[in-house]
Scaffold this motif. Sequence first.
Motif, PDB file in Angstrom:
ATOM      1  N   LEU A 879     -13.313 -33.054 -16.864  1.00 26.70           N
ATOM      2  CA  LEU A 879     -12.443 -33.289 -18.018  1.00 26.70           C
ATOM      3  C   LEU A 879     -13.101 -34.260 -18.999  1.00 26.70           C
ATOM      4  O   LEU A 879     -13.123 -34.024 -20.217  1.00 26.70           O
ATOM      5  N   MET A 880     -13.673 -35.343 -18.479  1.00 27.23           N
ATOM      6  CA  MET A 880     -14.302 -36.330 -19.347  1.00 27.23           C
ATOM      7  C   MET A 880     -15.547 -35.766 -20.016  1.00 27.23           C
ATOM      8  O   MET A 880     -15.799 -36.013 -21.205  1.00 27.23           O
ATOM      9  N   ALA A 881     -16.317 -35.019 -19.290  1.00 24.35           N
ATOM     10  CA  ALA A 881     -17.526 -34.422 -19.870  1.00 24.35           C
ATOM     11  C   ALA A 881     -17.168 -33.477 -21.005  1.00 24.35           C
ATOM     12  O   ALA A 881     -17.861 -33.425 -22.041  1.00 24.35           O
ATOM     13  N   ASP A 882     -16.088 -32.715 -20.844  1.00 26.83           N
ATOM     14  CA  ASP A 882     -15.656 -31.810 -21.920  1.00 26.83           C
ATOM     15  C   ASP A 882     -15.232 -32.593 -23.152  1.00 26.83           C
ATOM     16  O   ASP A 882     -15.541 -32.210 -24.284  1.00 26.83           O
ATOM     17  N   LEU A 883     -14.508 -33.697 -22.956  1.00 22.51           N
ATOM     18  CA  LEU A 883     -14.101 -34.527 -24.090  1.00 22.51           C
ATOM     19  C   LEU A 883     -15.328 -35.122 -24.786  1.00 22.51           C
ATOM     20  O   LEU A 883     -15.425 -35.136 -26.018  1.00 22.51           O
ATOM     21  N   ALA A 884     -16.271 -35.624 -24.001  1.00 22.15           N
ATOM     22  CA  ALA A 884     -17.431 -36.317 -24.561  1.00 22.15           C
ATOM     23  C   ALA A 884     -18.347 -35.364 -25.322  1.00 22.15           C
ATOM     24  O   ALA A 884     -19.024 -35.765 -26.274  1.00 22.15           O
ATOM     25  N   ARG A 885     -18.352 -34.113 -24.923  1.00 29.43           N
ATOM     26  CA  ARG A 885     -19.254 -33.132 -25.554  1.00 29.43           C
ATOM     27  C   ARG A 885     -18.834 -32.837 -26.984  1.00 29.43           C
ATOM     28  O   ARG A 885     -19.645 -32.432 -27.812  1.00 29.43           O
ATOM     29  N   ASP A 886     -17.597 -33.032 -27.292  1.00 28.84           N
ATOM     30  CA  ASP A 886     -17.022 -32.592 -28.558  1.00 28.84           C
ATOM     31  C   ASP A 886     -16.852 -33.702 -29.590  1.00 28.84           C
ATOM     32  O   ASP A 886     -16.205 -33.485 -30.604  1.00 28.84           O
ATOM     33  N   CYS A 887     -17.337 -34.929 -29.304  1.00 30.28           N
ATOM     34  CA  CYS A 887     -17.017 -36.041 -30.198  1.00 30.28           C
ATOM     35  C   CYS A 887     -18.113 -37.082 -30.147  1.00 30.28           C
ATOM     36  O   CYS A 887     -19.102 -36.950 -29.417  1.00 30.28           O
ATOM     37  N   ASP A 888     -17.931 -38.139 -30.949  1.00 30.90           N
ATOM     38  CA  ASP A 888     -18.900 -39.231 -30.993  1.00 30.90           C
ATOM     39  C   ASP A 888     -18.617 -40.318 -29.972  1.00 30.90           C
ATOM     40  O   ASP A 888     -19.542 -40.980 -29.495  1.00 30.90           O
ATOM     41  N   VAL A 889     -17.346 -40.546 -29.668  1.00 30.35           N
ATOM     42  CA  VAL A 889     -16.998 -41.578 -28.698  1.00 30.35           C
ATOM     43  C   VAL A 889     -15.688 -41.205 -28.019  1.00 30.35           C
ATOM     44  O   VAL A 889     -14.773 -40.668 -28.650  1.00 30.35           O
TER      45      VAL A 889
END
Length: 1019
Positions: A879-889
């Motif tokens: 879940l965190m990796a998916d969030l991090a892939r799509d944004c700057d922070v």
Amino acid sequence: MAPRPPTRTAASLQPHASLPSRGPSMNPSLTLILNTHMPQVLGTGPLFDEPENWLFEALTETYLPLFRMLERWDSRRFAGTLVMSFTPCLVDQLLACEERYTGYLHLLGRIATRELERTSRLDLYNRSEKFPQSLSEEALSRIHRTAGMYLRRVEDSLAFLKEHSLRDVFARLGRSRLPGVQLWTSSPQHNFLPFFEPATADRLVARGVESFQEVFGREPDGFWLPECAFQPGVERVLTRHGIRRTALSLNGIGASQPQDPSGVFRHEDLEVLVHDYRIGLHLWKSPDATFPAHPVYREFFRDVGFDVRPEYFDELGVPVPSHKRGHVWTGLKYHAVTGQQVGLGEKGLYDLEAARAQVPKHVRAFWDLLESRRSLVQDGQTFVLAFDTELFGHWWHEGIEWLDGVMQPKLPQEVTVAAPVPPPPPSLPRLYYSTWGRDFYSEHWLTPGNCWMFGLIKLVEAQLPAPVDAETRETWRRFEVFSGSDLLFMMPDPTQRERARTLFLQRYADVVSRLPAFTPELLTAFPVDPFKCVLVHVGKPGAEAPPPFLLRRLSRQGSPDARREITLDPEVVDVAGLRVCFQYFLLHPQARYALRVEGSEHEYTFQMPDYGVPLLIAQDTRTYPKYDPEVLYRKLAEIWEGDQRLPILQAPTLRSQHMYTREQVTKVLGGKRTAVFKYNKEGYALLRFREKSVAPASIVFDDTVSLTDAGAYIQAGALSVPVCSDPAEIPRQDFDAVVFTCSLNFESEVPHVRALLEVATRKRLPVVSLYDDILYYDLFDGLEPDPSLFHRVAVPEQDALAHPGPVDYRPRNLLGVFGTDTVQGKFSTQVYLREALAKHVRVRHHATEPTGILLGADTGYSRVLRVEAEPRLAFERRLMADLARDCDVVITGGQNGLLYSPAGADRRANASTMIYETFLPRLIVLTVSVDTKPEDVLATREYLETLAREHEVPCTVVGLAMMGGRKLLGSRWTETWFLGVRDEVLEAARQRLEQRTGLRVHAIPEEVDALARSVLTSL
């Protein structure tokens, strides 16, 4: 109560030599409350027979000097308020005592004159001493000067009585309305108000007000609650009789932490002055820092009447009762405190000049003390201290001069002490059961040795006639005397026990003789503290053993069939032709109980009070819990065999829908008006960030708190969101969604939850629970809820088990907000920082608090249920990796302090450590408060560096985030509320932390943009 001596030890507080002399700019505002009271001691027998001496010594050493000070009162010299509270009991004695007091002064003058003569030569001095001494000329001269001081005091007191009658003194005080001086009243005989039924307490308050009006010719400015004893409901009694001001202890406002602020507050129409024992102990009972215990000050406990031969008084023609021969309290004392470990027989001689020279130093030390403790008061300037008036002058001989130096300093004529303008007092949502006595509750007035007195007081109270004519009003007046708190206070003292017992029984017989239809039976109970209760039965004695007590816990509504009964064998006291049975027992705070005696169907129902674990003051002035809460609750669970269990279905057939993404929550709640239950930290966040919510709160329901506007509770200005504690109001309110912010923790919450579920089911409204699945609770009473309407902020098991986690989990753009200790601010900092960063970069937010998903977070939940550690870790990292892939922070954060050690484990097992080890954020913001210790920040950073090394990832602490408020605990772990702190407190904390840690402190929310820039620089 009877006067109480201060602890005699050396005062350690000395003035700071580096500071300039005190001037107007340094002057904080002091509200000094003097509780002026004396038990009913005025007699008709021989003078010098205690306890009448207490009154006459207090008049000579305390009251008359205070009246003299008020005659020359100059409000320009004192930036604060002097509160003089007078009990009607004391005032009546002062108005009646002038003839006897004048006779006492003449006898005392005869002794002082003889002492002046006796101390002029050593042979004359030793002629009357029990143990003749070898004294130098200088030592004898010192005693002689002290004797002269006593004679001048007698002469001054006689002169005062010639100039004024005491009745005129009181009337003039009432008329003059001196600026900076308030006159308060109290209950007639220092009656301990929480002991009584509301109607009786109402009568006692009314009598206090009426008595004040008769003597002072006007309304009182406030009401002193004897012993600061308060229970919810007393505030309504006060305001009903026009009282708008009273005083409470810190516990009375729900404070329990070392840095919780005292000062001036407001609760509805009542101004509440909160006494700060942490500062007051420097003048009373603190072994290491008590001003009156300075070695040069006069020793109270060694009296001339103990040192001279009994024949001394015979030669003077001063009558002394036979039981007092050899130990007469004259009030003339020649010795100094000398030292803590110095026995009375080894005390050094009192040096009048040295003592007077010390007083200005302690005046200065007092102001220095206040300057150093500004962080302990809510506005940084208004200190509230309360003392028994007799401390000054009577117990502490130099105390009147000290008061004069504090309140009427000798300043140049053109100088005026400017009183700082205080901000409006903060609003308190609740007040709590409390006293200023030992452990801050009622223990001293309800001991195993005196609780039989409480039983007799309640027995008489239950049978008092209405005060409708002269006869019944006289019965009430005698009840007032009988039910005063002083004799209960005296009973634990072995030196006063027999006298207190005898006098109490005399007064009992006196009032009972006026009750024509007296029934000698009573069943009652009263809390000693929020966990311990005394159960009392009064009846006629018999040959058989007393019947046992039968105690049953009730539901909140008093339902009689829900709980099992416990049998208790009481202790017994036979007194006044009655049998008083009593039992002390541990009970649940706020729970309701029914008590009966075996063989009787009559029941007495009662509810335990609110607010926390009682505290004890240690000799170092710190407070410690009276009970170990975990041990206590385990004990309660054993006693009641799991009685704390709430109605949970063992095999629920319905389950709520689980959701954890912003899209899911928006689909369910978007644009709806929400009813929130309840006002805990989650409810606080939903209101603080109301504009970020997908479904803003339109009303908050709580089982205890009630406010017309929630903004008053969170110190945020008007929000127009009401808070209601009445379950009956729930169907009348307009809302189209329900959010439960807590697990169902207390039985008192059940009526509100049940009523909300009934409305939601009937109207088919969406229901969202942040924690437990609400369908697990058997609360629907025949309703048939549609499970599609019920939701829980959680991760469905199938989502957590569906896919493996990333093989190489190393996102570089993760920012974690973690706590250094148990301070507030982690979640708030995340939201503020998210909004600040969004102005510059693409931000995602994973909230580890379920509240976050309602306030704009991309994902959020409390915990993944019923999934083993390995698949849970895989899901959360995916879940965190998916969030991090799509944004700057990506922002996330902890749930408690990183240094917190759960019970039975170390810090490695705390939730924040688990969150860190799950997501491995590269950047860290640590939250701190004005009370955070720099060493905790350093230890937290070191701990993070250790964890980072173990996982072979970099870790940079960007800075510290400090919320401006100070957290106060409510009555339970589910309730908190906040008070703002001042800029200077924030700045001092900032400097302390930055100097020790090398990390920049950012005030939140004021400096959140600067914190965001630091994060962007570190990305």
